[in-house]
Every structure is written in C-alpha cells, then in structure tokens.
Design a protein around this motif. Sequence first.
Motif, PDB file in Angstrom:
ATOM      1  N   TRP A   1      -8.677  64.781  21.081  1.00 40.02           N
ATOM      2  CA  TRP A   1      -8.250  63.734  20.103  1.00 40.02           C
ATOM      3  C   TRP A   1      -8.915  63.677  18.691  1.00 40.02           C
ATOM      4  O   TRP A   1      -9.907  63.870  18.636  1.00 40.02           O
ATOM      5  CB  TRP A   1      -8.533  62.080  20.765  1.00 40.02           C
ATOM      6  CG  TRP A   1      -7.552  61.984  21.846  1.00 40.02           C
ATOM      7  CD1 TRP A   1      -6.220  62.082  22.280  1.00 40.02           C
ATOM      8  CD2 TRP A   1      -7.861  61.023  23.066  1.00 40.02           C
ATOM      9  NE1 TRP A   1      -5.796  61.781  23.429  1.00 40.02           N
ATOM     10  CE2 TRP A   1      -6.723  61.097  23.968  1.00 40.02           C
ATOM     11  CE3 TRP A   1      -9.145  60.386  23.526  1.00 40.02           C
ATOM     12  CZ2 TRP A   1      -6.818  60.663  25.275  1.00 40.02           C
ATOM     13  CZ3 TRP A   1      -9.113  60.113  24.900  1.00 40.02           C
ATOM     14  CH2 TRP A   1      -8.080  59.897  25.560  1.00 40.02           C
ATOM     15  N   GLY A   2      -8.159  63.293  17.684  1.00 48.50           N
ATOM     16  CA  GLY A   2      -8.801  63.205  16.412  1.00 48.50           C
ATOM     17  C   GLY A   2      -8.146  62.119  15.529  1.00 48.50           C
ATOM     18  O   GLY A   2      -6.937  61.530  15.689  1.00 48.50           O
ATOM     19  N   ARG A   3      -8.856  61.740  14.328  1.00 48.38           N
ATOM     20  CA  ARG A   3      -8.259  60.805  13.390  1.00 48.38           C
ATOM     21  C   ARG A   3      -9.024  61.131  12.324  1.00 48.38           C
ATOM     22  O   ARG A   3     -10.164  61.518  12.104  1.00 48.38           O
ATOM     23  CB  ARG A   3      -8.259  59.482  13.991  1.00 48.38           C
ATOM     24  CG  ARG A   3      -9.413  58.764  13.669  1.00 48.38           C
ATOM     25  CD  ARG A   3      -9.411  57.231  14.148  1.00 48.38           C
ATOM     26  NE  ARG A   3      -8.247  56.834  14.659  1.00 48.38           N
ATOM     27  CZ  ARG A   3      -8.058  55.775  15.588  1.00 48.38           C
ATOM     28  NH1 ARG A   3      -9.045  55.183  16.048  1.00 48.38           N
ATOM     29  NH2 ARG A   3      -7.008  55.461  15.895  1.00 48.38           N
ATOM     30  N   PHE A   4      -8.330  60.735  11.349  1.00 46.34           N
ATOM     31  CA  PHE A   4      -8.864  60.917   9.672  1.00 46.34           C
ATOM     32  C   PHE A   4      -9.491  59.556   9.119  1.00 46.34           C
ATOM     33  O   PHE A   4      -8.814  58.366   9.687  1.00 46.34           O
ATOM     34  CB  PHE A   4      -7.940  61.425   8.595  1.00 46.34           C
ATOM     35  CG  PHE A   4      -7.464  62.845   8.842  1.00 46.34           C
ATOM     36  CD1 PHE A   4      -8.384  63.812   8.112  1.00 46.34           C
ATOM     37  CD2 PHE A   4      -6.488  63.301   9.576  1.00 46.34           C
ATOM     38  CE1 PHE A   4      -8.061  65.088   7.976  1.00 46.34           C
ATOM     39  CE2 PHE A   4      -6.231  64.667   9.640  1.00 46.34           C
ATOM     40  CZ  PHE A   4      -6.978  65.559   8.812  1.00 46.34           C
ATOM     41  N   ILE A   5     -10.765  59.540   8.869  1.00 50.36           N
ATOM     42  CA  ILE A   5     -11.192  58.178   8.167  1.00 50.36           C
ATOM     43  C   ILE A   5     -11.315  58.545   6.554  1.00 50.36           C
ATOM     44  O   ILE A   5     -11.917  59.411   6.035  1.00 50.36           O
ATOM     45  CB  ILE A   5     -12.625  57.981   8.792  1.00 50.36           C
ATOM     46  CG1 ILE A   5     -12.572  57.687  10.280  1.00 50.36           C
ATOM     47  CG2 ILE A   5     -13.103  56.386   8.116  1.00 50.36           C
ATOM     48  CD1 ILE A   5     -11.925  56.783  10.882  1.00 50.36           C
TER      49      ILE A   5
END
Length: 108
Positions: A78-82
């Motif tokens: 899983w990933g996400r940009f901040i």
Amino acid sequence: MKEYFYPIKTNLPRLEVIVSGDGAAVDLTDATGVIFLHKPRFTGSVGIISGQFANKGSGAIYVDLTGTIFADDVGPRWGRFIVYFQNGGRRSYPDWGYINVDIISGLV
C-alpha cells in the motif's frame, strides 16, 4: 475505500501520478515537498521515499524507483503521497484509501 492499482516491475524508473480533487488536477504551486509512504500489505514496517514534482501547476508528482528500493521486497504494498505546503499544512493523496502497488520481479 477506493484503491488504485499499479503493477510495478522491480527497478522501474518512476511512479508518477496526477493529484486530483473532485475530478480536477490540484494546483501544487504552493507545495514545498513530497514524500511517498509505502508498506507491505500484510506485514512489515512503513518505508519513506523522497518524491519530486513533475509539474506543480498540473498536480504531477512522482517518486523515483531506480536502484534496489524494492529488489528484495516483491509483493503487494500500500502507498500514498504526502505533499507539504508553504503554510505548514500537508495533504495525503489519495486522501482516502491507498495506492495498491504490486512489486513484480522478472516481468518482461
């Protein structure tokens, strides 16, 4: 929870996305930095990769995946940009759910 799926071959050059809100690209002109958080889907700890802006005005951000970042970590993640802003604020993209990243070794 909405999810995005990106199959990624190990040592692929980059993962690039267009940050959007309500279906329109987000203007990131006031943004100062971006990171990509990623974690194995089933177990393990969170990793952080420094991201870049491809085009702030059109909301394009990316993370370089060159080298051996995921060489020994094949499988679903899983990933996400901040994204960090000049006013001290930050936003995560997607702001709900995660980007599903599947690290595949030996893909032709």
